[in-house]
Design a protein around this motif. Sequence first.
Motif, PDB file in Angstrom:
ATOM      1  N   ILE A 125       1.012  -1.002  -0.105  1.00  0.00           N
ATOM      2  CA  ILE A 125       0.370   0.163  -0.029  1.00  0.00           C
ATOM      3  C   ILE A 125       0.973   1.663   0.179  1.00  0.00           C
ATOM      4  CG2 ILE A 125      -1.234   0.999   1.323  1.00  0.00           C
ATOM      5  CD1 ILE A 125      -2.860  -1.385   1.998  1.00  0.00           C
ATOM      6  N   LYS A 126       0.599   2.003  -0.984  1.00  0.00           N
ATOM      7  CA  LYS A 126       1.263   3.442  -0.877  1.00  0.00           C
ATOM      8  C   LYS A 126      -0.166   4.408  -0.641  1.00  0.00           C
ATOM      9  CE  LYS A 126       6.049   3.010  -1.704  1.00  0.00           C
ATOM     10  NZ  LYS A 126       5.966   1.887  -0.870  1.00  0.00           N
ATOM     11  N   PRO A 127      -0.006   5.182   0.164  1.00  0.00           N
ATOM     12  CA  PRO A 127      -0.659   6.021   0.488  1.00  0.00           C
ATOM     13  C   PRO A 127      -0.842   7.749   0.082  1.00  0.00           C
ATOM     14  CG  PRO A 127       0.190   5.196   2.447  1.00  0.00           C
ATOM     15  CD  PRO A 127       1.064   4.858   1.396  1.00  0.00           C
ATOM     16  N   GLY A 128      -1.962   7.965  -0.848  1.00  0.00           N
ATOM     17  CA  GLY A 128      -1.530   9.607  -1.945  1.00  0.00           C
ATOM     18  C   GLY A 128      -1.940  10.449  -0.295  1.00  0.00           C
ATOM     19  N   GLU A 129      -2.764  11.155  -1.250  1.00  0.00           N
ATOM     20  CA  GLU A 129      -2.618  12.098  -0.498  1.00  0.00           C
ATOM     21  C   GLU A 129      -3.455  12.430   0.575  1.00  0.00           C
ATOM     22  OE1 GLU A 129      -1.642  16.213  -0.964  1.00  0.00           O
ATOM     23  OE2 GLU A 129      -0.073  14.661  -1.417  1.00  0.00           O
ATOM     24  N   GLY A 130      -4.567  12.246   0.771  1.00  0.00           N
ATOM     25  CA  GLY A 130      -5.310  11.765   1.705  1.00  0.00           C
ATOM     26  C   GLY A 130      -5.581  10.493   2.017  1.00  0.00           C
ATOM     27  N   THR A 131      -6.749  10.059   2.813  1.00  0.00           N
ATOM     28  CA  THR A 131      -6.712   8.288   3.934  1.00  0.00           C
ATOM     29  C   THR A 131      -7.260   7.092   3.431  1.00  0.00           C
ATOM     30  OG1 THR A 131      -7.510  10.113   5.622  1.00  0.00           O
ATOM     31  CG2 THR A 131      -7.823   7.889   6.254  1.00  0.00           C
ATOM     32  N   THR A 132      -6.434   6.796   2.970  1.00  0.00           N
ATOM     33  CA  THR A 132      -6.947   5.429   2.100  1.00  0.00           C
ATOM     34  C   THR A 132      -6.853   4.140   3.066  1.00  0.00           C
ATOM     35  OG1 THR A 132      -4.505   6.474   0.332  1.00  0.00           O
ATOM     36  CG2 THR A 132      -5.681   4.055   0.538  1.00  0.00           C
ATOM     37  N   TRP A 133      -8.000   4.261   2.685  1.00  0.00           N
ATOM     38  CA  TRP A 133      -8.564   2.353   3.194  1.00  0.00           C
ATOM     39  C   TRP A 133      -8.517   1.030   2.678  1.00  0.00           C
ATOM     40  CZ3 TRP A 133     -10.844   3.483   8.023  1.00  0.00           C
ATOM     41  CH2 TRP A 133     -10.897   4.084   8.183  1.00  0.00           C
ATOM     42  N   THR A 134      -7.964   1.076   3.441  1.00  0.00           N
ATOM     43  CA  THR A 134      -7.698  -0.812   3.110  1.00  0.00           C
ATOM     44  C   THR A 134      -8.956  -1.793   4.222  1.00  0.00           C
ATOM     45  OG1 THR A 134      -5.802  -0.423   2.992  1.00  0.00           O
ATOM     46  CG2 THR A 134      -6.119  -2.357   2.639  1.00  0.00           C
TER      47      THR A 134
END
Length: 466
Positions: free
Chosen positions: A118-127
Amino acid sequence: MSLNPHRKFWRTIGFRLTFWYFTLFILSSAFLFVLTYFLLSSRLRTQDHQTIEIKLNELKAVYKMDGFEALKREVDVDKKFGKSNPYFIRIAGPQGKTLFLILPYQWVKFHLKSLENIKPGEGTTWTYLPLEDHGNELEIASISLSGDFFLQVGKSNEERNRVLQHFRQIFMFITAPLVLLGFAGGALVAFRALRPVRSLIQIVRAIDLGEMNAHVPRSYTGDELDELVTLFNRMLRRIASLIKGMKDSLENVAHDLRTPLTRLRTTAEMALQDKPTAASLKEALSDCLEESELILRMLNTLMDISEAETGTINLERKSVSVSSLINQVVDIYAYIAEEKNIRVQTQFPEDLHFSVDPNRIRQVLANLLDNAIKFTPDGGSVELEAEKRDNRVLFTINDTGCGIHHDDLPHIWDRLYRSDRSRSEKGLGLGLSLVKAIVMAHEGSVDVTSEPGKGSKFVISLPAEK
Ligand code: ADP
């Protein structure tokens, strides 16, 4: 219970009503369940996500302020004191390598490896990672820290699923008896509501088998079915009275015609018994002809009376002027009145109109005028007047004739009644019966006052408008 043993149960209105009511109830319950479940589950999910995000932002703020070591300290403190509310916390370095990990023991069985990609972007990334217990998931929010570091905070949705399962159980627990109750209630209501219809069917069957006096018991609820029952009973009464009227008429006509028919037969028999001569046969034939004419006239009048009395008379109502009716009738009797030197006076408003069957009302006035002239001695007088009073048209026929004895007065409207004192005059004794029957069929009324030796007064009252 079906009244027709051949009718299938599912064809009955009661069953169909219950079925539709039940189906509607089930559908509404299902709709209510789906809606409530959806709203509740999305609300709980939002709440869980908010909790995770708050934690994530809190840790990020610590990291921003005091760096990686402070973040680790904070997480350690959490680990020590926050057991009742465990979080999955992971800090990853470059290439997704795990630098720090808090993994509560309940959730150990999931593929940690998949998190490294997982490579989070700008905001919050949900998994969402499936846990191996009962379809629960670990919901993880990832956020970038400075450099190639990133932070992940997660929680299992186990608690939420438990609440939802509880909700499903409660809903089923409440709905199942409600559905059964609804079904039983629907069946009961349909059964009760259709009771008048079942009574109606039973009565129609009874009538079909010849029970003409049957009637349907009323519920007195004032609803449509109660009204239907009332109308049905009224119709039954009307039919019964018509049938009785027809039966009575038939008996009356048969009875009334027996005497003249016997007379006719006796005349013919007598003529044949004695040594008949051409002259006596001719006389007998002429008597028979006269008698048969009388019978025919009687029959016609009796039929008219019966029709008017039973309400089967066909009244051809139209607007007619009172003056034309009176003038026509007076014209017919002008000659006879003149012969007896009887003065016929009339009085009526010229512009008075009303809606009646003109032929029938002419018959009424003619019969009354005929009697008045017939029972008034030579040199007397007869008055025929008409006036409008209280939305009614009143006809008054006054004569200075022999009058009617008070013993006869109650009987003069009966069929074939003729007072002893009037036997010398021509007549069938049917005139006044016909007058009364026609006037009643027009929803009018008749009245008579008389003083023997002085004269009689007949009053006919008819509705002015119809
Ligand atoms: P009919 O005139 O053929 O005898 P109705 O039914 O017209 O039969 O009258 C019945 C009886 O009422 C008559 O026989 C007569 O006795 C009595 N009556 C009717 N009208 C008068 C009248 N204007 N004056 C006296 N008696 C009358």
